[in-house]
Design an enzyme around this catalytic site. Structure first.
Site, PDB file in Angstrom:
ATOM      1  CG  HIS A  49      -1.822   1.114   1.361  1.00  0.00           C
ATOM      2  ND1 HIS A  49      -1.815   1.971   2.430  1.00  0.00           N
ATOM      3  CD2 HIS A  49      -2.813   1.541   0.539  1.00  0.00           C
ATOM      4  CE1 HIS A  49      -2.767   2.868   2.278  1.00  0.00           C
ATOM      5  NE2 HIS A  49      -3.393   2.635   1.137  1.00  0.00           N
ATOM      6  NE  ARG A  50      -1.733   5.887   1.247  1.00  0.00           N
ATOM      7  CZ  ARG A  50      -2.211   6.670   2.185  1.00  0.00           C
ATOM      8  NH1 ARG A  50      -1.444   7.604   2.712  1.00  0.00           N
ATOM      9  NH2 ARG A  50      -3.470   6.563   2.596  1.00  0.00           N
TER      10      ARG A  50
ATOM     11  CD  GLU B 190      -3.066   2.151  -3.057  1.00  0.00           C
ATOM     12  OE1 GLU B 190      -4.091   2.830  -3.126  1.00  0.00           O
ATOM     13  OE2 GLU B 190      -2.047   2.530  -2.408  1.00  0.00           O
TER      14      GLU B 190
ATOM     15  CG  ASP C 168      -3.212   6.893  -3.315  1.00  0.00           C
ATOM     16  OD1 ASP C 168      -4.289   6.295  -3.237  1.00  0.00           O
ATOM     17  OD2 ASP C 168      -2.270   6.722  -2.507  1.00  0.00           O
TER      18      ASP C 168
ATOM     19  CG  HIS D 236      -3.359   9.447  -0.025  1.00  0.00           C
ATOM     20  ND1 HIS D 236      -4.070  10.275   0.823  1.00  0.00           N
ATOM     21  CD2 HIS D 236      -4.054   8.288  -0.076  1.00  0.00           C
ATOM     22  CE1 HIS D 236      -5.133   9.631   1.264  1.00  0.00           C
ATOM     23  NE2 HIS D 236      -5.153   8.426   0.732  1.00  0.00           N
TER      24      HIS D 236
ATOM     25  CD  GLU E 280      -7.621   5.083  -4.068  1.00  0.00           C
ATOM     26  OE1 GLU E 280      -6.807   4.601  -3.270  1.00  0.00           O
ATOM     27  OE2 GLU E 280      -8.546   5.857  -3.721  1.00  0.00           O
TER      28      GLU E 280
ATOM     29  CE  LYS F 230      -6.789   8.340  -2.570  1.00  0.00           C
ATOM     30  NZ  LYS F 230      -7.744   7.514  -1.821  1.00  0.00           N
TER      31      LYS F 230
ATOM     32  CG  ASP G 103       0.301   1.012   5.487  1.00  0.00           C
ATOM     33  OD1 ASP G 103       0.038   1.326   4.309  1.00  0.00           O
ATOM     34  OD2 ASP G 103      -0.358   1.421   6.469  1.00  0.00           O
TER      35      ASP G 103
HETATM   36  O1  G3P Z   1      -6.805   1.247  -2.320  1.00  0.00           O
HETATM   37  C1  G3P Z   1      -6.909   0.978  -0.969  1.00  0.00           C
HETATM   38  C2  G3P Z   1      -6.630   2.203  -0.142  1.00  0.00           C
HETATM   39  O2  G3P Z   1      -5.483   2.820  -0.649  1.00  0.00           O
HETATM   40  C3  G3P Z   1      -7.767   3.185  -0.138  1.00  0.00           C
HETATM   41  O3  G3P Z   1      -7.613   4.210   0.825  1.00  0.00           O
HETATM   42  O4  G3P Z   1      -7.043   6.488   1.580  1.00  0.00           O
HETATM   43  O5  G3P Z   1      -5.305   4.731   1.602  1.00  0.00           O
HETATM   44  O6  G3P Z   1      -6.101   5.682  -0.546  1.00  0.00           O
HETATM   45  P1  G3P Z   1      -6.468   5.311   0.858  1.00  0.00           P
HETATM   46 CA    CA Z   2      -4.977   4.475  -2.143  1.00  0.00          CA
END
Ligand code: G3P
Ligand code: CA
Length: 254
Positions: free
Chosen positions: A17-18, A44, A46, A59, A118, A120, A243
């Site tokens: 994640h990120r 992942e 954003d 993000h 993702e 945004k 994470d």
């Molecule tokens: O894609 C899953 C997660 O990244 C969604 O929430 O706020 O971390 O972008 P956020």
């Molecule tokens: Ca995200």
């Protein structure tokens, strides 16, 4: 070109994640590289638009939290965003880390793993006739021939609907909030989605069965404890966003 299919996966995917957010500045090339080096199957990130129409990886709508700049991302050109330091806020050893473009990350990931992009947008997002951010995202994936390793997601269902109606759309993941009450099987089918990305506390075994019966994968976000990841693996999810990819790779069920 074939789009991403997860039909051959033998074990739940570990999705950084990120990138590798517990140890690296989020959404930077250092973070993505570290997640892949650690063994994550997918990273992942954003994306948002710069003022001159480039897809950039960050993000928040504003740059303050993760760079040394201030103000909205959309007020900066790509060249101006590249002047910002996106690493020093996390630790001085990451000084000079930059906000990546999506194109740079596609180049990094190619041949090494999968990518979840993702999209945004803010709640007051105004759609224009060209559906700019989703159109640019799909065009870039197609130009880079990245369809086989890309999964595009968003909380914004209109963006996903627009993508699903394009020619040769990439694989789609439907993001939902914890308290979003709707029939997700119907929603995912309408959007021709590959996967549902729920907040992890909203998942139970029955829901996993329902989704699998409908041919839809389940990738819950964002899970940072071993116990919770193992519970989700027990339920039969197809992967988790975390994470800390190293911690997740150490979980039983893999
Ligand atoms: O894609 C899953 C997660 O990244 C969604 O929430 O706020 O971390 O972008 P956020
Ligand atoms: Ca995200």
């Amino acid at each position: 070109m074939n789009v991403l299919s997860l039909s051959a996966i033998q074990k739940p995917l570990i999705i950084g994640h990120r990138g590798f957010r517990t140890r690296y500045p989020e959404n930077t090339l250092a973070s993505f590289q570290a997640a892949l080096d650690a063994g994550a199957d997918m990273i992942e990130l954003d994306i948002r638009l710069s003022s001159d129409g480039h897809l950039v990886v960050i993000h928040d709508a504003e740059v303050e939290r993760t760079t040394n700049g201030e103000g909205p991302v959309i007020s900066y050109t790509l060249a101006e965003l590249k002047q910002l330091d996106a690493g020093i806020w996390f630790h001085p050893r990451f000084v000079n880390e930059r906000i990546p473009s999506l194109e740079e990350v596609l180049d990094l990931v190619r041949g090494r793993g999968l990518i979840n992009i993702e999209i945004k947008v803010e709640p007051d997002h105004v759609f224009d006739a060209n559906h700019t951010i989703e159109q640019k995202t799909v065009e870039l994936i197609q130009r880079k021939r990245a369809e086989t390793f890309s999964l595009v997601s968003s909380f914004n269902k209109k963006i996903l609907e627009n993508i699903s109606q394009m020619d040769h759309p990439p694989a789609i993941g439907v993001l939902t909030e914890y308290d979003e009450k709707q029939d997700v099987v119907t929603l995912c089918k309408k959007l021709n989605a590959l996967a549902w990305h729920p907040q992890y506390l909203a998942v139970d075994k029955n829901q996993v069965l329902l989704m699998h019966e409908a041919g839809i994968k389940i990738l819950p976000y964002t899970v940072n404890s071993k116990e919770e990841i193992e519970q989700l693996f027990e339920m039969g999810v197809d992967g988790v966003f975390t994470d800390d990819p190293i911690m997740a790779i150490g979980c039983s069920g893999l």
